[in-house]
Enzyme design. Structure first.
Site, PDB file in Angstrom:
ATOM      1  CG  LEU A  30       1.080   2.864  -2.909  1.00  0.00           C
ATOM      2  CD1 LEU A  30      -0.050   1.817  -3.875  1.00  0.00           C
ATOM      3  CD2 LEU A  30       0.724   4.250  -3.062  1.00  0.00           C
ATOM      4  CG  HIS A  34      -0.621   5.662  -0.189  1.00  0.00           C
ATOM      5  ND1 HIS A  34       0.647   5.322   0.360  1.00  0.00           N
ATOM      6  CD2 HIS A  34      -0.500   7.078  -0.713  1.00  0.00           C
ATOM      7  CE1 HIS A  34       1.546   6.575   0.101  1.00  0.00           C
ATOM      8  NE2 HIS A  34       0.927   7.298  -0.472  1.00  0.00           N
ATOM      9  CG  ASP A 147      -0.396  14.996   3.251  1.00  0.00           C
ATOM     10  OD1 ASP A 147       0.696  15.501   3.159  1.00  0.00           O
ATOM     11  OD2 ASP A 147      -0.872  13.713   2.955  1.00  0.00           O
ATOM     12  CB  SER A 182       4.837   9.682   6.060  1.00  0.00           C
ATOM     13  OG  SER A 182       5.687  10.234   4.813  1.00  0.00           O
TER      14      SER A 182
END
Ligand code: AMP
Length: 278
Positions: A30, A34, A147, A182
């Site tokens: 994470l 996130h 995403d 990421s």
């Protein structure tokens, strides 16, 4: 925060905990991106659950499944600090027991962009997200704009299958130099890491041209290409100007547009996007 590994235990927890549930699906390792989803879920709901599952069915045979970064102890601590109530971290056989065969095929929205380069990827994504929705029955589920096609695929599935869950999109969280956070950024060598912000610069250059009135999609693609070409370490996979809902390429930008790109730095494949006109 409680951590469970079985569907049965999630169901037990769900029955015992009253109120609205927000779900944050992740593959772990994470970062602040996130955690921004967990924060959003906390603001909107009475309970927050996160899942941590490196879903094998969304990785292609030559992709990074076996070396995907993992650190359950650190992830557990971060989720706890972020105020998550339940962590579901199942082993693969809990999600895919022997004899598992069903898959979700979302159709054309999954066929372009990432779907065209990663055959079967969105079938794996949609199937695991559908399972998570079935397991948790959340009121809301949180996904990152990072995403963008995953978001479009999930929204399509929810609409087409009348799933009683509200999909919430959260903005992409970036490093100070613009690189989208990421889990895969840890693969980058120091030189690759220095080259990586070119992805964001390319998107920003196209966004500026759009803001200045450019509505020809090919001109915006060329703007991104030319910025990326200035960074010799990058190998461009694609640049795209597409409809954010259908993920089909546009000729003219007369409404919302998803500017997106994918590029390799060494063996690492990075993606990024911005949406204009939304
Ligand atoms: P992953 O663990 O990569 O599958 O990502 C889990 C969720 O976090 C997905 O909905 C992603 O879109 C989201 N996410 C990943 N990176 C970011 C970021 N930099 N900013 C916001 N959300 C992100």
């Amino acid at each position: 925060m409680k951590t469970v590994n079985s569907v049965r235990d999630v169901r037990g927890w769900r029955r015992a905990s009253a109120g609205r549930l927000g779900l944050v699906p992740t593959m772990g390792y994470l970062h602040a991106g996130h955690l921004s989803l967990v924060e959003a879920a906390r603001r909107d709901n009475d309970r927050v659950a996160a899942s941590l599952f490196v879903n094998p069915t969304q990785f292609g045979p030559t992709e990074d499944l076996s070396r995907y970064p993992r650190d359950l102890a650190r992830d557990t601590r971060l989720l706890e600090e972020a105020g998550c109530d339940l962590l579901f971290a199942p082993p693969p056989e809990e999600m895919y027991p022997p004899g598992f065969e069903t898959a979700i095929d979302v159709g054309s929205v999954a066929a372009t962009l990432e779907g065209a380069r990663r055959p079967g990827h969105f079938r794996g994504v949609a199937t695991v997200v559908m399972k998570l929705f079935g397991i948790f029955q959340p009121d809301r589920a949180y996904f990152g704009q990072k995403d963008a096609q995953q978001l479009a695929v999930t929204r399509r599935m929810v609409r087409d299958l009348d799933l009683p869950v509200e999909i919430r999109a959260c903005p992409t969280v970036r490093e100070a130099d613009g690189l989208a956070m990421s889990s895969r950024n840890v693969y980058l060598t120091p030189e690759e890491r220095r080259a990586a912000p070119a992805l964001h610069r390319a998107l920003e250059a196209a966004r500026e041209r759009w803001a200045a009135g450019e509505r020809d999609a090919e001109a915006l693609r060329k703007t991104m290409q030319s910025v990326l070409a200035g960074e010799t370490r990058l190998r461009v996979d694609y640049v795209s100007v597409a409809d954010p809902e259908t993920c089909r390429e546009l000729d003219a930008v007369d409404g919302p547009a998803l500017l997106s790109l994918a590029a390799f730095l060494g063996r690492t494949r990075l993606i990024d996007n911005v949406v204009v006109g939304a």
